[in-house]
Design an enzyme around this catalytic site. Sequence first.
Site, short mmCIF file in Angstrom:
data_model
loop_
_atom_site.label_atom_id
_atom_site.label_comp_id
_atom_site.label_asym_id
_atom_site.label_seq_id
_atom_site.Cartn_x
_atom_site.Cartn_y
_atom_site.Cartn_z
N ARG A 46 0.83 -1.22 0.00
CA ARG A 46 0.00 0.00 0.00
C ARG A 46 0.85 1.26 0.00
O ARG A 46 0.41 2.33 -0.44
CB ARG A 46 -0.98 0.02 1.19
CG ARG A 46 -1.81 1.31 1.22
CD ARG A 46 -2.99 1.28 2.16
NE ARG A 46 -2.68 0.76 3.46
CZ ARG A 46 -2.00 1.42 4.40
NH1 ARG A 46 -1.55 2.64 4.17
NH2 ARG A 46 -1.75 0.86 5.56
N TYR A 100 -12.31 14.98 -19.21
CA TYR A 100 -12.82 13.60 -19.11
C TYR A 100 -13.98 13.59 -18.09
O TYR A 100 -13.89 14.22 -17.03
CB TYR A 100 -11.68 12.68 -18.68
CG TYR A 100 -12.15 11.35 -18.18
CD1 TYR A 100 -12.79 10.46 -19.03
CD2 TYR A 100 -11.96 10.98 -16.86
CE1 TYR A 100 -13.24 9.25 -18.57
CE2 TYR A 100 -12.40 9.76 -16.38
CZ TYR A 100 -13.05 8.90 -17.24
OH TYR A 100 -13.50 7.70 -16.78
N ASP A 172 -3.45 16.54 -17.31
CA ASP A 172 -3.67 15.12 -17.59
C ASP A 172 -3.08 14.86 -18.98
O ASP A 172 -3.59 15.35 -19.99
CB ASP A 172 -5.18 14.84 -17.56
CG ASP A 172 -5.52 13.38 -17.83
OD1 ASP A 172 -4.75 12.71 -18.56
OD2 ASP A 172 -6.58 12.92 -17.35
N LYS A 197 -4.44 3.44 -20.31
CA LYS A 197 -4.57 3.69 -21.76
C LYS A 197 -3.24 3.40 -22.46
O LYS A 197 -2.77 2.29 -22.42
CB LYS A 197 -5.05 5.13 -21.99
CG LYS A 197 -6.13 5.58 -21.01
CD LYS A 197 -7.41 4.80 -21.15
CE LYS A 197 -8.51 5.45 -20.34
NZ LYS A 197 -9.39 4.62 -19.62
N1 PLP Z 1 -8.07 10.76 -17.81
C1 PLP Z 1 -8.48 10.54 -19.06
C2 PLP Z 1 -8.13 11.52 -20.13
C3 PLP Z 1 -9.27 9.41 -19.35
O1 PLP Z 1 -9.70 9.20 -20.61
C4 PLP Z 1 -9.60 8.52 -18.29
C5 PLP Z 1 -10.42 7.31 -18.53
O2 PLP Z 1 -10.99 7.11 -19.58
C6 PLP Z 1 -9.14 8.79 -17.00
C7 PLP Z 1 -8.36 9.91 -16.80
C8 PLP Z 1 -9.46 7.88 -15.86
O3 PLP Z 1 -8.61 6.79 -15.89
P1 PLP Z 1 -8.90 5.35 -15.20
O4 PLP Z 1 -10.05 4.76 -15.95
O5 PLP Z 1 -7.61 4.64 -15.37
O6 PLP Z 1 -9.23 5.62 -13.77
#
Ligand code: PLP
Length: 379
Positions: A46, A100, A172, A197
């Site tokens: 953890r 997102y 992000d 991703k």
């Molecule tokens: N940021 C972006 C641009 C995303 O497309 C996503 C998920 O689709 C996330 C964050 C969240 O990621 P996770 O599904 O790994 O929690």
Amino acid sequence: MRVETKLVHAGEPRPRHQGAVSLPIYQSSTFEYAGATDYHDLQYIRLNNTPNHAALHAKLAALEGTEQALVTSSGMAAISTTLLSLLSAGDHVLAHDGLYGGTFDLLHHDLARLGITCTFVDARRPETWAAHVTPRTRLFYVETITNPLAQVAAHDQVPQFARAHGMVSVIDNTLATPINFRPAEHGYDLIVHSATKYLNGHSDIVAGVIAGRAELVGNAKRKLDHLGGALDPHACFLLHRGLKTLALRVRYQCQSALEIAGALARHPAVAAVHYPGLEAHPDHARARRWFAGAGGLFSFELTGGVAAVDRLFSRLTLPLSAPSLGGPETLITRPATTSHAGLAPDIRRRQGITDGLVRLSVGLESTQDLIDDFTAALA
Ligand code: PLP
């Protein structure tokens, strides 16, 4: 080292553990006490500090060009931990209007319940930002390329504006990856990723990353230790393995996306294609200036609306209808019913996400096979 070499060699133990060329999985929840004096330094899964975590942290920091990096149990764990490590009740956030869906919901609902407010601005229009800054504005949050409309914020101004107003800039970088854009080189303080991703790239784990200055990542790690969003060593191993081919995969996917987006843009059944690699996209000049590639994801609309989209989905044979992106399989979705289904219809409309909008995450199949499949399905 250039990025391709870092993907293979950065963070790898030297000498190798027991001579193993590929770092083995240390599937042990706890480790023998080695004299740590701080709780956060005890070796325990953890606390994100097994040998699998350590190697990944070093590789990811080298890729993003940051002092430190930290893996988390999902992209949302990276985002929520980052925000909670920086914000307290009464604080205010500026964020791009078009994030997102999960991040938007977190800011709009969950953090609002903790007394943290957010104003959504157009991060492409710097002249509109100052009017929304308050004495409690602590953070400016953007995405490198937004999902699904592929908008590109003013990345030459967000970090500077944030610094001038005493805010932390957070980006992000999931859609661009460090192959196409390294935000730290442009002055961003903290970078988050859904490693689910492109970084992992094989549609088989959920993971996240936080990267940036040592002090900020260290604060995020201590927060994560308490929130509990650690990445399991087996998932660390898969992410580590996936990363080694990141440059090859992302470059192929960008080229393929460019060709497929171009073919769709020329098709009479297609009303609009949103891909910054195409000259017609309003953010094309920005993408060309800052990105090595415009990404493997784009969205489009059909002249026949939702009914035509339903027919298209039923006729395509290669793309799988599934959320997520960045894997070997081409995935197709309607954001209004998947990634952005949690948003109220009026917010979706304000963000330009129409009911008939289709998102395509281009995989690793033959580009021509995908173009042929679309051509046949649209006919
Ligand atoms: N940021 C972006 C641009 C995303 O497309 C996503 C998920 O689709 C996330 C964050 C969240 O990621 P996770 O599904 O790994 O929690």
